[in-house]
Design an enzyme around this catalytic site. Structure first.
Site, PDB file in Angstrom:
ATOM      1  N   ASN A  10       0.866  -1.183   0.000  1.00 23.10           N
ATOM      2  CA  ASN A  10       0.000   0.000   0.000  1.00 23.10           C
ATOM      3  C   ASN A  10       0.900   1.230   0.000  1.00 23.10           C
ATOM      4  OD1 ASN A  10      -1.784   2.065   0.516  1.00 23.10           O
ATOM      5  ND2 ASN A  10      -2.302   1.394   2.594  1.00 23.10           N
ATOM      6  N   LYS A  12       0.008   4.316  -0.149  1.00 19.87           N
ATOM      7  CA  LYS A  12      -0.590   5.487   0.514  1.00 19.87           C
ATOM      8  C   LYS A  12      -0.348   6.734  -0.353  1.00 19.87           C
ATOM      9  CE  LYS A  12       0.124   3.035   4.825  1.00 19.87           C
ATOM     10  NZ  LYS A  12       0.317   3.050   6.263  1.00 19.87           N
ATOM     11  N   HIS A  97      -9.127   1.252   5.037  1.00 18.90           N
ATOM     12  CA  HIS A  97      -7.842   1.336   5.742  1.00 18.90           C
ATOM     13  C   HIS A  97      -8.009   2.204   6.991  1.00 18.90           C
ATOM     14  CE1 HIS A  97      -3.679   2.339   6.656  1.00 18.90           C
ATOM     15  NE2 HIS A  97      -3.375   1.217   6.028  1.00 18.90           N
ATOM     16  N   GLU A 169      -4.886  -5.121  10.344  1.00 14.16           N
ATOM     17  CA  GLU A 169      -3.803  -4.189  10.625  1.00 14.16           C
ATOM     18  C   GLU A 169      -4.029  -3.548  11.997  1.00 14.16           C
ATOM     19  OE1 GLU A 169      -1.999  -2.853   6.536  1.00 14.16           O
ATOM     20  OE2 GLU A 169      -3.438  -1.394   7.248  1.00 14.16           O
TER      21      GLU A 169
HETATM   22  P1  13P Z   1       3.649  -0.006   7.506  1.00 12.43           P
HETATM   23  O1  13P Z   1       4.109  -1.294   6.843  1.00 12.43           O
HETATM   24  O2  13P Z   1       4.407   1.185   7.050  1.00 12.43           O
HETATM   25  O3  13P Z   1       3.588  -0.161   8.996  1.00 12.43           O
HETATM   26  O4  13P Z   1       2.128   0.248   7.009  1.00 12.43           O
HETATM   27  C1  13P Z   1       1.195  -0.767   7.094  1.00 12.43           C
HETATM   28  C2  13P Z   1      -0.035  -0.338   6.374  1.00 12.43           C
HETATM   29  O5  13P Z   1      -0.760   0.539   6.821  1.00 12.43           O
HETATM   30  C3  13P Z   1      -0.337  -0.994   5.093  1.00 12.43           C
HETATM   31  O6  13P Z   1      -1.624  -0.706   4.680  1.00 12.43           O
END
Ligand code: 13P
Length: 256
Positions: A10, A12, A97, A169
């Protein structure tokens, strides 16, 4: 028999189209010897998706979106419909998310609506659930996850459950460098699967892909993926560099 692993990145709010082209091309090259034993995808920002698709062509890397709206059309400024995604060749989408729940007012109900819209359009949803540190420490982890499951997956059929991915998560492990220990993650994944078993029966629950997300790195991926109920990873930071993400994928692929 373990389920087929799904490792996804992801991105982001990171990477322009030009940066996407470069990173995906690099990743593709670094995966030249990949044994194909697991599924791989990247979720770039909307405007970088076309560049990602072009660069990933002919590789095992799927390219998806980070959000989809539930309405077909209408007065929803800034949103995109499932049909629009589908027309753009997008077959994977992240929904709910924790950052969208935290900053953009996403609720279990809107997660449910978006998930149904994606499925109806033939797009595979990656539905995110997870508790905050406060919820875990307050002893509310299971009730929070249960509500996310019961409300977020309302009206989803058993067949559809085998056509989507659940991403667990824990919010306290996202971007913090703190990973749930393999034991903590396994225990929570087993709990999540038991809730799906209560809703759909054990046979369906045994088929549901449940990814873990939160500070997954090349160094800890094998230990996490070896756990019985962990079926892949949704990776943030470590998916941004082709070096890291290819190492992470190859370390996971070496398990099968
Ligand atoms: P990180 O791997 O940077 O902790 O992020 C996890 C995440 O939110 C994936 O969607």
């Amino acid at each position: 028999m373990k389920r087929r692993l799904f490792i996804a990145g992801n991105w982001k709010l990171n990477k322009t189209a030009a940066e996407t082209t470069e990173t995906v091309a690099d990743l593709k090259a670094k995966l030249a010897d990949f044994n194909g034993s697991l599924d791989v995808a990247l979720f770039p920002p909307f405007l970088s998706i076309a560049a990602g698709q072009a660069a990933a062509a002919g590789s095992p890397i799927g390219i998806g979106a980070q959000n989809v709206h539930f309405a077909e059309s209408g007065a929803y400024t800034g949103e995109l419909s499932a049909a629009m995604l589908k027309e753009a060749g997008i077959e994977l989408v992240i929904i709910g998310h924790s950052e969208r729940r935290q900053y953009f007012g996403e609720t279990n109900e809107t997660v449910n609506l978006r998930t149904k819209a994606a499925l109806a359009a033939g797009i595979k949803p990656f539905v995110c659930i997870g508790e905050t540190l406060e919820e875990r420490e307050g002893g509310n982890m299971e009730s929070v996850l249960k509500a996310q499951i019961v409300e977020g997956f309302a009206d989803i059929t058993a067949e559809q459950m085998t056509n989507l991915v659940v991403a667990y998560e824990p919010v306290w492990a996202i971007g913090t460098g703190v990973t749930a220990s393999p034991e903590q993650a396994q225990d929570t994944h087993a709990y999540i699967r038991s809730e799906f078993a209560a809703l759909y029966g054990q046979e369906v629950a045994d088929k549901v892909i449940i990814q873990y997300g939160g500070s997954v790195k090349p160094a800890n991926v094998a230990e996490l993926m070896s756990c019985e109920d962990i079926d892949g990873a949704l990776v943030g930071g470590a998916s941004l560099k082709a070096d890291d993400f290819s190492a992470l994928i190859l370390n996971a692929a070496a398990l099968s």
